[in-house]
Design a protein around this motif. Structure first.
Motif, PDB file in Angstrom:
ATOM      1  N   SER A 184      19.477 -30.559  69.229  1.00  0.00           N
ATOM      2  CA  SER A 184      20.370 -30.054  68.194  1.00  0.00           C
ATOM      3  C   SER A 184      20.208 -30.800  66.875  1.00  0.00           C
ATOM      4  CB  SER A 184      21.819 -30.165  68.679  1.00  0.00           C
ATOM      5  OG  SER A 184      22.712 -29.698  67.699  1.00  0.00           O
ATOM      6  N   LEU A 185      19.982 -32.110  66.954  1.00  0.00           N
ATOM      7  CA  LEU A 185      19.905 -32.925  65.745  1.00  0.00           C
ATOM      8  C   LEU A 185      18.482 -33.181  65.272  1.00  0.00           C
ATOM      9  CD1 LEU A 185      22.627 -35.557  66.707  1.00  0.00           C
ATOM     10  CD2 LEU A 185      22.910 -33.550  65.246  1.00  0.00           C
ATOM     11  N   MET A 186      17.485 -32.771  66.058  1.00  0.00           N
ATOM     12  CA  MET A 186      16.083 -33.037  65.726  1.00  0.00           C
ATOM     13  C   MET A 186      15.589 -32.134  64.602  1.00  0.00           C
ATOM     14  SD  MET A 186      12.850 -32.826  68.372  1.00  0.00           S
ATOM     15  CE  MET A 186      13.646 -33.938  69.511  1.00  0.00           C
ATOM     16  N   ASP A 187      14.694 -32.665  63.804  1.00  0.00           N
ATOM     17  CA  ASP A 187      14.012 -31.865  62.793  1.00  0.00           C
ATOM     18  C   ASP A 187      13.117 -30.855  63.515  1.00  0.00           C
ATOM     19  OD1 ASP A 187      12.463 -30.790  60.783  1.00  0.00           O
ATOM     20  OD2 ASP A 187      11.613 -32.691  60.116  1.00  0.00           O
ATOM     21  N   PRO A 188      13.360 -29.552  63.352  1.00  0.00           N
ATOM     22  CA  PRO A 188      12.561 -28.554  64.075  1.00  0.00           C
ATOM     23  C   PRO A 188      11.165 -28.349  63.499  1.00  0.00           C
ATOM     24  CG  PRO A 188      14.114 -27.460  62.641  1.00  0.00           C
ATOM     25  CD  PRO A 188      14.419 -28.930  62.538  1.00  0.00           C
ATOM     26  N   GLY A 189      10.883 -29.021  62.387  1.00  0.00           N
ATOM     27  CA  GLY A 189       9.597 -28.852  61.725  1.00  0.00           C
ATOM     28  C   GLY A 189       9.747 -28.220  60.368  1.00  0.00           C
ATOM     29  N   PHE A 190      10.719 -28.705  59.611  1.00  0.00           N
ATOM     30  CA  PHE A 190      10.942 -28.159  58.274  1.00  0.00           C
ATOM     31  C   PHE A 190       9.709 -28.378  57.406  1.00  0.00           C
ATOM     32  CE2 PHE A 190      15.518 -29.174  59.309  1.00  0.00           C
ATOM     33  CZ  PHE A 190      15.897 -27.848  59.456  1.00  0.00           C
ATOM     34  N   VAL A 191       9.367 -27.359  56.637  1.00  0.00           N
ATOM     35  CA  VAL A 191       8.266 -27.460  55.689  1.00  0.00           C
ATOM     36  C   VAL A 191       8.706 -28.352  54.542  1.00  0.00           C
ATOM     37  CG1 VAL A 191       6.720 -26.198  54.159  1.00  0.00           C
ATOM     38  CG2 VAL A 191       7.430 -25.172  56.334  1.00  0.00           C
ATOM     39  N   LEU A 192       7.946 -29.422  54.293  1.00  0.00           N
ATOM     40  CA  LEU A 192       8.319 -30.370  53.257  1.00  0.00           C
ATOM     41  C   LEU A 192       8.032 -29.808  51.868  1.00  0.00           C
ATOM     42  CD1 LEU A 192       6.966 -33.643  54.897  1.00  0.00           C
ATOM     43  CD2 LEU A 192       9.288 -32.692  55.001  1.00  0.00           C
ATOM     44  N   THR A 193       8.690 -30.373  50.871  1.00  0.00           N
ATOM     45  CA  THR A 193       8.498 -29.945  49.492  1.00  0.00           C
ATOM     46  C   THR A 193       7.061 -30.193  49.061  1.00  0.00           C
ATOM     47  OG1 THR A 193      10.780 -30.523  49.003  1.00  0.00           O
ATOM     48  CG2 THR A 193       9.313 -30.225  47.122  1.00  0.00           C
ATOM     49  N   GLN A 221      17.574 -18.388  57.277  1.00  0.00           N
ATOM     50  CA  GLN A 221      18.702 -18.152  56.380  1.00  0.00           C
ATOM     51  C   GLN A 221      19.864 -19.089  56.691  1.00  0.00           C
ATOM     52  OE1 GLN A 221      18.714 -16.409  53.806  1.00  0.00           O
ATOM     53  NE2 GLN A 221      17.190 -14.794  53.989  1.00  0.00           N
ATOM     54  N   ALA A 222      20.027 -19.475  57.972  1.00  0.00           N
ATOM     55  CA  ALA A 222      21.129 -20.353  58.343  1.00  0.00           C
ATOM     56  C   ALA A 222      20.885 -21.786  57.868  1.00  0.00           C
ATOM     57  CB  ALA A 222      21.346 -20.327  59.852  1.00  0.00           C
ATOM     58  N   CYS A 223      19.658 -22.279  58.086  1.00  0.00           N
ATOM     59  CA  CYS A 223      19.311 -23.651  57.666  1.00  0.00           C
ATOM     60  C   CYS A 223      18.889 -23.720  56.209  1.00  0.00           C
ATOM     61  CB  CYS A 223      18.182 -24.196  58.549  1.00  0.00           C
ATOM     62  SG  CYS A 223      18.642 -24.407  60.287  1.00  0.00           S
ATOM     63  N   LYS A 224      18.531 -22.546  55.637  1.00  0.00           N
ATOM     64  CA  LYS A 224      18.086 -22.455  54.241  1.00  0.00           C
ATOM     65  C   LYS A 224      16.834 -23.279  53.981  1.00  0.00           C
ATOM     66  CE  LYS A 224      22.747 -21.535  52.564  1.00  0.00           C
ATOM     67  NZ  LYS A 224      22.516 -20.091  52.591  1.00  0.00           N
ATOM     68  N   ARG A 225      15.950 -23.328  54.981  1.00  0.00           N
ATOM     69  CA  ARG A 225      14.678 -24.047  54.838  1.00  0.00           C
ATOM     70  C   ARG A 225      13.622 -23.315  55.656  1.00  0.00           C
ATOM     71  NH1 ARG A 225      15.546 -30.451  55.633  1.00  0.00           N
ATOM     72  NH2 ARG A 225      13.451 -30.453  54.724  1.00  0.00           N
ATOM     73  N   CYS A 226      12.358 -23.531  55.292  1.00  0.00           N
ATOM     74  CA  CYS A 226      11.250 -22.963  56.055  1.00  0.00           C
ATOM     75  C   CYS A 226      10.914 -23.885  57.226  1.00  0.00           C
ATOM     76  CB  CYS A 226      10.022 -22.793  55.166  1.00  0.00           C
ATOM     77  SG  CYS A 226      10.190 -21.484  53.926  1.00  0.00           S
ATOM     78  N   VAL A 227      10.515 -23.288  58.350  1.00  0.00           N
ATOM     79  CA  VAL A 227      10.276 -24.043  59.573  1.00  0.00           C
ATOM     80  C   VAL A 227       8.879 -23.721  60.086  1.00  0.00           C
ATOM     81  CG1 VAL A 227      11.063 -24.478  61.931  1.00  0.00           C
ATOM     82  CG2 VAL A 227      12.730 -23.961  60.132  1.00  0.00           C
ATOM     83  N   HIS A 228       8.097 -24.767  60.410  1.00  0.00           N
ATOM     84  CA  HIS A 228       6.778 -24.590  61.016  1.00  0.00           C
ATOM     85  C   HIS A 228       6.908 -23.905  62.379  1.00  0.00           C
ATOM     86  CE1 HIS A 228       4.133 -26.876  58.308  1.00  0.00           C
ATOM     87  NE2 HIS A 228       5.126 -27.726  58.152  1.00  0.00           N
TER      88      HIS A 228
END
Length: 267
Positions: A64-73, A116-123
């Motif tokens: 639940s708290l782990m970074d799922p693989g957000f695309v960095l800036t 849309q929920a996290c508002k970030r792109c995920v690998h």
């Protein structure tokens, strides 16, 4: 304040944890196999069950708290795209290219998607799970499956324990009074057992063909899969390799290279 607490997943995680331990306490307090083992001084099985439940809770919080693989800036400056903008997918040419997300304007690798929920792109986006209030992506997908497996084992064991605790009574009224909480626990455990079993089965199948939930459900809208046949998957390397890569390879994969090697229109 309330919205921030809910968005952080505090309520969902608290409810899951509370429900887990309430059911566990009910199983320990009623005249189940656990209670009978304790009364005989046989503490191995109760201790193992407690540790399994604890492991499932710890895995739940880890996923639940782990970074799922957000695309960095990336280095290109960006802004906030409008909600009406569509995410730019891969070009129709045979050579894949990095594209920009229409929402956060980051360079979006192949198989990534904006949540849309996290508002970030995920690998290697699989789905956003409201149960863990987090995305399931390339970095935490394997741990999500491990969590489902441990959770299923705990639920099936709890189901067996709950069934062992029902005691007969002279009337239905007395029976419900004596077994009401245990019956409620049995219902919760039974429902969750079915849900987790179905989830685990679906994910293991998709892993075996190297496909994500998003790709499976939205294949007709994903341009890098549109030109493939119904049974074709450019990322499928066979059952053994797919399972090995998923569970044993802990790194970000350049899916553009895999696509180029296996895509039907590659040159």
């Amino acid at each position: 304040m309330v919205q921030n607490v809910f968005r952080s997943g505090f309520l969902v995680r608290s409810a899951h944890t509370l429900l887990t331990w309430v059911v566990t306490v009910i199983l320990f307090l009623h005249n189940t196999d656990l209670r009978r083992c304790e009364e005989r001084g046989e503490l191995l099985l109760p201790a193992l069950f407690f540790l399994l439940v604890l492991l499932s809770v710890l895995l739940y919080f880890a996923v639940s708290l782990m970074d799922p693989g957000f695309v960095l800036t990336d280095t290109v400056g960006g802004g906030q795209g409008s909600d009406e903008e569509m995410e730019v997918m891969i070009s129709e040419s045979s050579t894949p290219r990095l594209r920009r997300c229409g929402y956060c304007l980051l360079k979006q690798p192949m198989r990534a998607k904006h949540c849309q929920a996290c508002k970030r792109c995920v690998h290697r986006f699989d789905h956003h799970c409201p149960w863990i209030e987090n995305c399931v992506g390339e970095r935490n997908h394997r741990w999500f499956v491990v969590y489902l497996l441990v959770q299923l084992l705990a639920l099936l064991w709890a189901l067996h324990i709950a069934l062992s605790g029902f005691s007969p009574s002279a009337s239905w009224d007395l029976w419900f009074r004596a077994n009401g909480f245990l019956l409620a626990a049995l219902g919760v455990v039974g429902v969750f057992s079915v849900v987790v079993l179905l989830l685990l089965g679906c994910h293991l199948y998709l892993i075996s063909i190297n496909c994500t939930t998003w790709e499976f459900m939205s294949r007709h809208r994903i341009s890098y899969l549109k030109n493939c046949g119904v049974e074709e998957n450019p990322f499928d390397r066979g059952l053994f390799c797919n399972l090995w890569d998923f569970f044993c390879i802990c790194r970000t994969v350049m899916w553009e290279q895999v696509y180029l090697k296996n895509a039907p229109n590659s040159v």
